[in-house]
Design a protein around this motif. Structure first.
Motif, PDB file in Angstrom:
ATOM      1  N   ALA A 116     -27.780 -10.368   2.459  1.00 61.57           N
ATOM      2  CA  ALA A 116     -26.921 -10.241   3.647  1.00 61.57           C
ATOM      3  C   ALA A 116     -27.132  -8.889   4.294  1.00 61.57           C
ATOM      4  N   ILE A 170     -26.393 -13.736   6.862  1.00 61.98           N
ATOM      5  CA  ILE A 170     -26.555 -14.107   5.451  1.00 61.98           C
ATOM      6  C   ILE A 170     -27.648 -15.152   5.318  1.00 61.98           C
ATOM      7  N   HIS A 214     -22.237 -10.363  10.651  1.00 59.29           N
ATOM      8  CA  HIS A 214     -22.840 -10.637   9.339  1.00 59.29           C
ATOM      9  C   HIS A 214     -24.060 -11.527   9.557  1.00 59.29           C
ATOM     10  N   THR A 271     -24.956  -6.585   7.174  1.00 60.46           N
ATOM     11  CA  THR A 271     -23.712  -6.509   7.924  1.00 60.46           C
ATOM     12  C   THR A 271     -23.700  -5.243   8.763  1.00 60.46           C
ATOM     13  N   LEU A 280     -19.492 -14.774   1.507  1.00 56.44           N
ATOM     14  CA  LEU A 280     -19.084 -13.845   2.554  1.00 56.44           C
ATOM     15  C   LEU A 280     -17.952 -12.943   2.064  1.00 56.44           C
TER      16      LEU A 280
END
Length: 133
Positions: A105, A61, A59, A107, A29
């Motif tokens: 990921a 992931i 986020h 975001t 992260l």
């Protein structure tokens, strides 16, 4: 939006390793956030950086494979799209030797005016910096 891919290489440090002897999920992260910042700083002027700031809305992931101390990783990021004050950034971390995807990921970011800390529309100037024709 046609976006450029920004790339950064790292070697996994001992400080990233957890009790299971692989990279800790919190470290991934941090790397996702770090490369977003590096990308912003590489593409923008001091004037833009002194006018605007980004904050994370969320986020997401996915962890695909573990990585270990001293492995060389390639971190890539790009802007998928934006609308109003919001932008969606993707990040992928790949093991350089095996080419295995370690994490992916997504975001959501919000652009703020640095003085007021209020959301502000992403300008054409900013959008153009992160795209290609």
């Amino acid at each position: 939006m046609n976006t450029e891919i920004f790339e950064y290489n790292i070697t996994v440090p001992a400080s990233a390793i957890d009790d299971m002897n692989h990279v800790n999920n919190v470290t991934y992260l941090q790397w996702v956030q770090d490369i977003a910042k590096k990308h912003w700083e590489a593409k923008t002027s001091n004037q833009l950086r002194n006018t605007y700031v980004w904050v994370v809305l969320n986020h997401y992931i996915e962890y695909h494979h573990p990585s270990f101390e001293n492995e060389k990783l390639i971190i890539t990021t790009w802007i998928d799209h934006h609308r109003g004050a919001k932008s969606e950034r993707h990040t992928k971390i790949i093991n350089e030797a095996t080419k295995k995807v370690i994490i992916t990921a997504k975001t959501s970011w919000c652009l703020l005016h640095k003085e007021t800390l209020r959301p502000t529309r992403i300008t054409e100037e900013i959008s153009t910096l992160f795209s290609y024709q």
